[in-house]
Design a protein around this motif. Structure first.
Motif, PDB file in Angstrom:
ATOM      1  N   ALA B   2       0.837  -1.190   0.000  1.00  0.00           N
ATOM      2  CA  ALA B   2       0.000   0.000   0.000  1.00  0.00           C
ATOM      3  C   ALA B   2       0.878   1.248   0.000  1.00  0.00           C
ATOM      4  O   ALA B   2       2.050   1.195   0.371  1.00  0.00           O
ATOM      5  CB  ALA B   2      -0.911   0.004   1.222  1.00  0.00           C
ATOM      6  N   TYR B   3       0.277   2.325  -0.394  1.00  0.00           N
ATOM      7  CA  TYR B   3       1.029   3.584  -0.429  1.00  0.00           C
ATOM      8  C   TYR B   3       1.339   4.070   0.979  1.00  0.00           C
ATOM      9  O   TYR B   3       0.469   4.058   1.854  1.00  0.00           O
ATOM     10  CB  TYR B   3       0.208   4.635  -1.177  1.00  0.00           C
ATOM     11  N   ALA B   4       2.561   4.477   1.193  1.00  0.00           N
ATOM     12  CA  ALA B   4       2.956   5.111   2.450  1.00  0.00           C
ATOM     13  C   ALA B   4       3.766   6.346   2.104  1.00  0.00           C
ATOM     14  O   ALA B   4       4.793   6.237   1.436  1.00  0.00           O
ATOM     15  CB  ALA B   4       3.777   4.152   3.302  1.00  0.00           C
ATOM     16  N   LYS B   5       3.289   7.472   2.499  1.00  0.00           N
ATOM     17  CA  LYS B   5       3.986   8.701   2.112  1.00  0.00           C
ATOM     18  C   LYS B   5       5.361   8.744   2.766  1.00  0.00           C
ATOM     19  O   LYS B   5       5.507   8.421   3.959  1.00  0.00           O
ATOM     20  CB  LYS B   5       3.153   9.924   2.496  1.00  0.00           C
ATOM     21  N   PRO B   6       6.377   9.090   2.031  1.00  0.00           N
ATOM     22  CA  PRO B   6       7.736   9.098   2.596  1.00  0.00           C
ATOM     23  C   PRO B   6       7.983  10.266   3.547  1.00  0.00           C
ATOM     24  O   PRO B   6       8.872  10.184   4.385  1.00  0.00           O
ATOM     25  CB  PRO B   6       8.628   9.198   1.355  1.00  0.00           C
ATOM     26  N   ASN B   7       7.222  11.332   3.400  1.00  0.00           N
ATOM     27  CA  ASN B   7       7.466  12.512   4.242  1.00  0.00           C
ATOM     28  C   ASN B   7       6.207  12.860   5.039  1.00  0.00           C
ATOM     29  O   ASN B   7       5.128  13.009   4.457  1.00  0.00           O
ATOM     30  CB  ASN B   7       7.863  13.712   3.377  1.00  0.00           C
ATOM     31  N   THR B   8       6.338  12.959   6.351  1.00  0.00           N
ATOM     32  CA  THR B   8       5.235  13.373   7.217  1.00  0.00           C
ATOM     33  C   THR B   8       5.505  14.790   7.714  1.00  0.00           C
ATOM     34  O   THR B   8       6.630  15.115   8.123  1.00  0.00           O
ATOM     35  CB  THR B   8       5.107  12.418   8.413  1.00  0.00           C
ATOM     36  N   PHE B   9       4.497  15.623   7.648  1.00  0.00           N
ATOM     37  CA  PHE B   9       4.676  17.025   7.976  1.00  0.00           C
ATOM     38  C   PHE B   9       4.308  17.299   9.431  1.00  0.00           C
ATOM     39  O   PHE B   9       3.413  16.657   9.983  1.00  0.00           O
ATOM     40  CB  PHE B   9       3.817  17.893   7.039  1.00  0.00           C
ATOM     41  N   SER B  10       5.006  18.238  10.021  1.00  0.00           N
ATOM     42  CA  SER B  10       4.793  18.556  11.440  1.00  0.00           C
ATOM     43  C   SER B  10       4.571  20.047  11.607  1.00  0.00           C
ATOM     44  O   SER B  10       5.179  20.867  10.899  1.00  0.00           O
ATOM     45  CB  SER B  10       6.027  18.143  12.269  1.00  0.00           C
ATOM     46  N   ASP B  11       3.713  20.386  12.546  1.00  0.00           N
ATOM     47  CA  ASP B  11       3.490  21.793  12.841  1.00  0.00           C
ATOM     48  C   ASP B  11       4.796  22.442  13.281  1.00  0.00           C
ATOM     49  O   ASP B  11       5.591  21.842  14.012  1.00  0.00           O
ATOM     50  CB  ASP B  11       2.443  21.933  13.954  1.00  0.00           C
ATOM     51  N   GLY B  12       5.016  23.660  12.848  1.00  0.00           N
ATOM     52  CA  GLY B  12       6.184  24.400  13.257  1.00  0.00           C
ATOM     53  C   GLY B  12       7.430  24.092  12.467  1.00  0.00           C
ATOM     54  O   GLY B  12       8.496  24.664  12.719  1.00  0.00           O
ATOM     55  N   THR B  13       7.302  23.181  11.521  1.00  0.00           N
ATOM     56  CA  THR B  13       8.455  22.824  10.685  1.00  0.00           C
ATOM     57  C   THR B  13       8.287  23.475   9.317  1.00  0.00           C
ATOM     58  O   THR B  13       7.186  23.514   8.768  1.00  0.00           O
ATOM     59  CB  THR B  13       8.544  21.296  10.510  1.00  0.00           C
ATOM     60  N   THR B  14       9.398  23.974   8.803  1.00  0.00           N
ATOM     61  CA  THR B  14       9.337  24.624   7.492  1.00  0.00           C
ATOM     62  C   THR B  14       8.884  23.635   6.421  1.00  0.00           C
ATOM     63  O   THR B  14       9.406  22.524   6.335  1.00  0.00           O
ATOM     64  CB  THR B  14      10.716  25.180   7.117  1.00  0.00           C
ATOM     65  N   LEU B  15       7.897  24.054   5.683  1.00  0.00           N
ATOM     66  CA  LEU B  15       7.405  23.210   4.589  1.00  0.00           C
ATOM     67  C   LEU B  15       8.275  23.457   3.365  1.00  0.00           C
ATOM     68  O   LEU B  15       8.368  24.579   2.871  1.00  0.00           O
ATOM     69  CB  LEU B  15       5.953  23.562   4.271  1.00  0.00           C
ATOM     70  N   VAL B  16       8.931  22.426   2.882  1.00  0.00           N
ATOM     71  CA  VAL B  16       9.791  22.574   1.700  1.00  0.00           C
ATOM     72  C   VAL B  16       9.168  21.836   0.527  1.00  0.00           C
ATOM     73  O   VAL B  16       8.497  20.811   0.682  1.00  0.00           O
ATOM     74  CB  VAL B  16      11.216  22.044   1.969  1.00  0.00           C
ATOM     75  N   ALA B  17       9.402  22.404  -0.615  1.00  0.00           N
ATOM     76  CA  ALA B  17       8.801  21.837  -1.825  1.00  0.00           C
ATOM     77  C   ALA B  17       9.248  20.401  -2.065  1.00  0.00           C
ATOM     78  O   ALA B  17       8.483  19.555  -2.534  1.00  0.00           O
ATOM     79  CB  ALA B  17       9.165  22.704  -3.033  1.00  0.00           C
ATOM     80  N   ALA B  18      10.502  20.112  -1.739  1.00  0.00           N
ATOM     81  CA  ALA B  18      11.034  18.779  -2.011  1.00  0.00           C
ATOM     82  C   ALA B  18      10.258  17.705  -1.268  1.00  0.00           C
ATOM     83  O   ALA B  18      10.089  16.586  -1.780  1.00  0.00           O
ATOM     84  CB  ALA B  18      12.512  18.726  -1.649  1.00  0.00           C
ATOM     85  N   SER B  19       9.786  18.023  -0.090  1.00  0.00           N
ATOM     86  CA  SER B  19       9.039  17.027   0.684  1.00  0.00           C
ATOM     87  C   SER B  19       7.698  16.726   0.028  1.00  0.00           C
ATOM     88  O   SER B  19       7.278  15.574  -0.076  1.00  0.00           O
ATOM     89  CB  SER B  19       8.827  17.527   2.117  1.00  0.00           C
ATOM     90  N   VAL B  20       7.009  17.795  -0.386  1.00  0.00           N
ATOM     91  CA  VAL B  20       5.731  17.586  -1.072  1.00  0.00           C
ATOM     92  C   VAL B  20       5.959  16.827  -2.378  1.00  0.00           C
ATOM     93  O   VAL B  20       5.244  15.877  -2.714  1.00  0.00           O
ATOM     94  CB  VAL B  20       5.040  18.932  -1.334  1.00  0.00           C
ATOM     95  N   GLN B  21       6.982  17.250  -3.122  1.00  0.00           N
ATOM     96  CA  GLN B  21       7.273  16.578  -4.389  1.00  0.00           C
ATOM     97  C   GLN B  21       7.632  15.116  -4.156  1.00  0.00           C
ATOM     98  O   GLN B  21       7.277  14.234  -4.933  1.00  0.00           O
ATOM     99  CB  GLN B  21       8.416  17.293  -5.115  1.00  0.00           C
ATOM    100  N   GLY B  22       8.338  14.855  -3.077  1.00  0.00           N
ATOM    101  CA  GLY B  22       8.693  13.477  -2.763  1.00  0.00           C
ATOM    102  C   GLY B  22       7.473  12.618  -2.542  1.00  0.00           C
ATOM    103  O   GLY B  22       7.409  11.469  -2.998  1.00  0.00           O
ATOM    104  N   ASN B  23       6.486  13.167  -1.840  1.00  0.00           N
ATOM    105  CA  ASN B  23       5.252  12.411  -1.640  1.00  0.00           C
ATOM    106  C   ASN B  23       4.516  12.199  -2.955  1.00  0.00           C
ATOM    107  O   ASN B  23       3.946  11.139  -3.202  1.00  0.00           O
ATOM    108  CB  ASN B  23       4.348  13.167  -0.660  1.00  0.00           C
TER     109      ASN B  23
END
Lengths: 302, 239
Positions: B2-23
């Motif tokens: 099943a799909y498992a996203k490689p990047n989990t986002f956390s409050d207070g952490t800078t959102l970077v494009a690479a993480s979204v693109q990775g997912n």
């Protein structure tokens, strides 16, 4: 049955870590890939546009040979007079500059599931002197039934071969080897050198002449039988080769090379059908060529 | 799997494009080749028509889907030939930069909906001549040196859409005609010089929103050549 039905992000919405996580977690549950989530939304690979391109990540077109469509001064390749030969002729532009496909300093790296597709073409002509069809082992002795006796009849099977080499070592392009499935035609086969047909997977055969007899009466050559021949004139030849990578090879260059005169031969020791080098006609045979095309295409198949 | 996203986002952490693109990349791979049986609804819910809504153009012989075009045409036999001729192209000219002509019926008009890579596969067999009319001023080259050239083109048969590197020759059957029965060509027109398939591949790229013509063209020094058969196959891969 779940259904992914999350509203789109619109202007003014606040993007939070939780909302982002939810969007990706939507895909993590069993039984969720169904008609609502996939079929009706028409999810398709091109929707995920990125670079390098996904389905057709690479295409490159290179020229081969010399720009000389009307054959004013074509490139000439002499037949090889020693066996095994030392090195094949590399297609060039007429000024000793090889015309190859070069994939740059980083090369072209194939990923699992990708297929390398190579297509090439070239204009060629046989340039013959004397009677090469009588040289070497280019003929069979045919027993006549009448007063004409036996006749040596050329098989018309003499040919040049063109095949693909690549460099998977460095962009210095000094480490050329045969592509997978292809021999270098140096294998010892009985008293000859050549290749079994099984290892000619990137080979194109270039015939050199036609040979026929006139006035041959049921094998009787006594009634004015005459031999007629014709060298193969200018025409286009082509080749194709596909390769599904086993690992992740990086290819730095690819080229087409030439060798002749070859002739088919059954090697009983190895019980193999082969193409072997026949040095007999070497002095009488050149191959001329002008321009052509080399296309490199990579497809992702799965 | 099943799909498992490689990047989990956390409050207070800078959102970077690479993480979204990775997912997104991981999702792309999952949808392409990572779906296993357990992920699918256990009853039939999808048919071929849902995977690639087809549009088949019977005239052009190609199918258009979300991944591009595929298909092709072929035609030919000895009673249904196309012809090319020197009288509209190569007569007496020492330049091949102009006067190329389309080979009848071998062209596609295709609408490119997305940026695309294109492969045109082509082949043909041609009977060149016999043309035994002696060379004269304004009618050259010599009989034995006449050829009909064939090349693929895209967009235009002019220099912008065609390359002489793609051109392939067919030789004139220069021995002329037999003066007695059987009347016809005087010498065998062999598979080496004349008959025999010419094949090639043209690669090109086009942007979305363009209508493109793609096919075969010819430049001939032979008075009459018959294209006995031809085929063209088209692959257009949307990117």
């Amino acid at each position: 049955m779940s259904r992914i039905n999350r509203a789109r992000i619109v202007d003014g919405d606040q993007t939070t870590a939780a909302s982002l996580n939810d969007r990706f977690d939507d895909f993590t549950q069993a039984n969720e890939v169904d008609q609502f989530n996939l079929r009706d939304s028409a999810v398709d690979l091109p929707q995920f546009k990125k670079s390098p391109k996904f389905q057709a990540p690479f295409v490159q077109t290179d020229v081969l040979g010399k720009s000389d469509m009307l054959h004013a001064a074509p490139v000439s390749v002499g037949a090889t007079g020693s066996t095994p030969y030392s090195s094949p002729h590399v297609i060039q532009d007429g000024a000793a500059n090889p015309t190859i496909a070069s994939y740059g300093a980083s090369g072209l790296t194939l990923s699992a599931g990708e297929v390398l597709r190579i297509y090439w073409s070239l204009s060629v002509r046989a340039d013959l002197t004397n009677s090469p069809w009588d040289d070497g082992f280019q003929f069979n002795a045919i027993a006549g039934t009448g007063g004409g006796g036996n006749t040596d009849v050329s098989t018309s099977a003499g040919c040049f071969v063109a095949w693909l080499q690549w460099d998977v070592t460095s962009n210095g392009l000094t480490n050329w080897t045969e592509v997978p499935g292809q021999s270098d035609f140096k294998t010892t086969l009985g008293s000859f050198h050549g290749s079994s047909l099984q290892l000619c997977q990137a080979t194109t055969v270039i015939p050199l002449w036609s040979y026929w007899l006139r006035n041959l009466n049921n094998g009787d050559s006594s009634a004015g039988t005459s031999v007629e021949t014709k060298a193969a004139g200018w025409r286009g030849i082509s080749g194709a080769w596909h390769y599904e990578a086993l690992g992740t090879p990086t290819i730095f260059g690819l080229r087409v090379v030439l060798l002749g005169v070859m002739h088919p031969r059954r090697i009983s020791a190895g019980a193999a059908n082969t193409l072997v080098l026949d040095v007999g006609p070497a002095a009488d045979v050149d191959l001329e060529y002008t321009g052509g095309r080399l296309v490199t295409f990579v497809n992702r198949m799965k | 799997m099943a799909y498992a996203k490689p990047n989990t986002f956390s409050d207070g952490t800078t959102l970077v494009a690479a993480s979204v693109q990775g997912n997104v990349d991981a999702l792309r791979i999952y949808l392409h080749n990572g779906i296993v049986q357990a992920d699918l609804l256990n009853s039939k819910w999808i048919d071929t028509r849902h995977i690639q809504p087809p549009r088949y153009d019977a005239v052009q012989g190609v199918q258009h889907g979300v991944t591009g075009y595929q298909g092709g045409q072929w035609k030919g036999n000895l009673v249904n030939m196309s012809f090319v001729t020197s009288f509209t192209s190569g007569v007496g000219r020492d330049s091949h930069t102009g006067d190329w002509r389309r080979v009848p019926n071998t062209s596609f008009d295709v609408d490119i909906r997305r940026n695309a890579k294109i492969l045109l596969h082509w082949s043909l067999e041609v009977e060149g001549g016999p043309d035994d009319v002696p060379a004269v001023t304004g009618r050259t080259p010599a009989i034995g040196d006449r050829y009909a050239y064939f090349a693929p083109y895209i967009g235009t048969v002019g220099g912008a859409g065609r390359s002489i590197y793609d051109a392939q020759e067919v030789k004139n059957n220069g021995d002329g005609f037999n003066g007695t029965t059987p009347f016809g060509p005087d010498r065998p027109y062999t598979t080496l010089n004349g008959y025999g398939r010419r094949t090639g591949v043209l690669a090109a790229e086009r942007n979305a929103g363009t209508r493109t013509t793609i096919g075969l063209c010819s430049w001939s020094e032979i008075d009459r050549s018959a294209v006995v058969n031809w085929s063209i196959g088209l692959e257009i891969w949307y990117l």
